[in-house]
Design an enzyme around this catalytic site. Sequence first.
Site, mmCIF file in Angstrom:
data_model
loop_
_atom_site.group_PDB
_atom_site.id
_atom_site.type_symbol
_atom_site.label_atom_id
_atom_site.label_comp_id
_atom_site.label_asym_id
_atom_site.label_seq_id
_atom_site.Cartn_x
_atom_site.Cartn_y
_atom_site.Cartn_z
ATOM 1 N N ASP A 1 0.853 -1.183 0.000
ATOM 2 C CA ASP A 1 0.000 0.000 0.000
ATOM 3 C C ASP A 1 0.892 1.237 0.000
ATOM 4 O OD1 ASP A 1 -2.186 -1.656 0.204
ATOM 5 O OD2 ASP A 1 -2.860 -0.912 2.138
ATOM 6 N N ARG B 1 0.051 14.303 -10.753
ATOM 7 C CA ARG B 1 1.045 13.223 -10.682
ATOM 8 C C ARG B 1 0.733 12.237 -11.804
ATOM 9 N NH1 ARG B 1 3.910 13.190 -5.685
ATOM 10 N NH2 ARG B 1 2.961 14.564 -4.135
ATOM 11 N N HIS C 1 2.023 7.781 -15.117
ATOM 12 C CA HIS C 1 3.114 6.853 -14.807
ATOM 13 C C HIS C 1 2.719 5.398 -15.020
ATOM 14 C CE1 HIS C 1 4.179 10.131 -11.663
ATOM 15 N NE2 HIS C 1 4.724 10.411 -12.820
ATOM 16 N N LYS D 1 -3.226 -1.491 -10.009
ATOM 17 C CA LYS D 1 -3.423 -0.590 -8.864
ATOM 18 C C LYS D 1 -4.898 -0.536 -8.487
ATOM 19 C CE LYS D 1 0.302 2.534 -10.249
ATOM 20 N NZ LYS D 1 0.626 3.905 -10.680
ATOM 21 N N TYR E 1 -3.094 3.819 -2.512
ATOM 22 C CA TYR E 1 -3.308 2.776 -3.512
ATOM 23 C C TYR E 1 -2.541 1.511 -3.178
ATOM 24 C CZ TYR E 1 0.997 4.802 -5.564
ATOM 25 O OH TYR E 1 2.268 5.292 -5.771
ATOM 26 N N ASP F 1 7.985 14.706 -14.881
ATOM 27 C CA ASP F 1 6.738 14.588 -15.644
ATOM 28 C C ASP F 1 6.662 15.598 -16.788
ATOM 29 O OD1 ASP F 1 5.917 12.443 -14.176
ATOM 30 O OD2 ASP F 1 4.559 13.575 -12.895
#
Length: 181
Positions: A47, A58, A61, A71, A131, A169
């Site tokens: 987790d 974010r 990815h 996920k 997650y 990113d």
Amino acid sequence: MIYNETFIKGVFVIEPKVFKDSRGYFFEAWKEGEFTENVGKVDFIQDNESKSSYGVLRGLHYQKGEFSQAKLVRVIKGCVLDVAVDIRRSSPTFGKHVMVELSDENKRQLFIPRGFAHGFLVMSDEAIFTYKVDNVYAPQAEAGIRWDDPELGIEWPIDKQQVSTSDKDLVQPLLKDAVLF
């Protein structure tokens, strides 16, 4: 829990049954047998949790090859727009995405199988995002796609100038140039 498969096969929005009373609320956030019956067998091993402020984006990815990850994501505090992009070349929904609002109010979760790029945009003052993953993080397998790639057609609802993202990113490749599944 209610398991709703999205238009992209394998991606599920999961809505828990929330029991509220004068003391607060209770719900089951994870139930292995029920999840397996509705989605399939996934062996989550870890987790993770992040805290971000308004406008933080974010993603998008993913991990390549043997280190790819499924996920199960949710928000404990605040609100995010969560996005899963299908990057499986052989998929009929290749390059398409699902965008779902996840919040502490709606308590929804999103299951994202392997073969997807994932990202989220914080829409509240602050968000705590958590997650489960089914594989270890491997820096050498880390990959991504530009969050603002026009080919993806993701309509992020805030002005680009308000988006706060990492330097990494900002230099991710476009979908057409990315390493895909």
